[in-house]
Design an enzyme around this catalytic site. Structure first.
Site, PDB file in Angstrom:
ATOM      1  N   ASP A   8       0.940  -1.097  -0.096  1.00 50.59           N
ATOM      2  CA  ASP A   8      -0.079   0.063  -0.140  1.00 50.59           C
ATOM      3  C   ASP A   8       1.000   1.165  -0.229  1.00 50.59           C
ATOM      4  O   ASP A   8       1.915   1.271   0.650  1.00 50.59           O
ATOM      5  CB  ASP A   8      -1.008   0.182   1.287  1.00 50.59           C
ATOM      6  N   ASP A 130     -14.079  -2.955  -0.932  1.00 51.98           N
ATOM      7  CA  ASP A 130     -13.767  -3.248   0.400  1.00 51.98           C
ATOM      8  C   ASP A 130     -15.024  -3.041   1.144  1.00 51.98           C
ATOM      9  O   ASP A 130     -15.918  -2.468   0.657  1.00 51.98           O
ATOM     10  CB  ASP A 130     -12.940  -1.842   0.727  1.00 51.98           C
TER      11      ASP A 130
END
Length: 164
Positions: A8, A130
């Site tokens: 990330d 998500d």
């Protein structure tokens, strides 16, 4: 079985968040390309890269970090985070990303996502979502309850999503 380690990105660094909460950000010592090289040395062949700033802002921010991972390793990189335009998809593919990950755009503009799929092919596009408290969240976890899972399973969108 293929295992995809993940990097990330935030401010050009490798970070990890807990459930999209930027106040939990942990910064790792290695640069993104150095971390990718560690994964390569461990025998991995693929890498999942998310531009968290891109997801948060609706446009890719960490181009340089993504480019350096690709240019400095042989990993097959799948990248996402803030992809909303055809230009973003084209640019990611042109720098060597193997597959582009779409998230928020799928639930906010299914027509756009389908256009990307048709234009670039199913071998170049990945759908991702998500989830938080039973709902799909978007824009880097900032927008909650875009679609509730119960509604999603009964929604006419499901046959559309199956094309991914």
């Amino acid at each position: 079985m293929l295992i995809f380690p993940a990097i990330d990105l935030y401010e050009g660094q490798c970070v990890r968040l807990t459930r999209g909460d930027f106040s939990t950000k942990k910064v790792y010592d290695s640069s993104p390309s150095e971390m990718a090289k560690i994964f390569t040395d461990k025998g991995f062949t693929h890498l999942h890269v998310i531009d968290l700033e891109g997801a948060e802002n609706g446009r890719i921010i960490n181009w340089d970090a993504i480019s350096s991972i690709i240019s400095e390793t042989d990993l097959k990189v799948h990248a996402g985070g803030g992809i909303r335009t055809e230009d973003d998809v084209e640019k990611l593919l042109s720098i060597g990303v193997k597959r582009v990950i779409l998230g928020t755009v799928i639930v906010e503009s299914l027509g756009t996502a389908k256009s990307f799929l048709k234009g670039f092919g199913s071998d170049k596009i990945i759908a991702a979502a998500d989830f938080n408290n039973g709902s799909i969240v978007g824009d880097g976890w900032k927008k909650e309850g875009i679609i509730h899972l119960g509604a999603l399973w009964n929604h006419s969108m499901i046959p559309e999503l199956n094309i991914f």
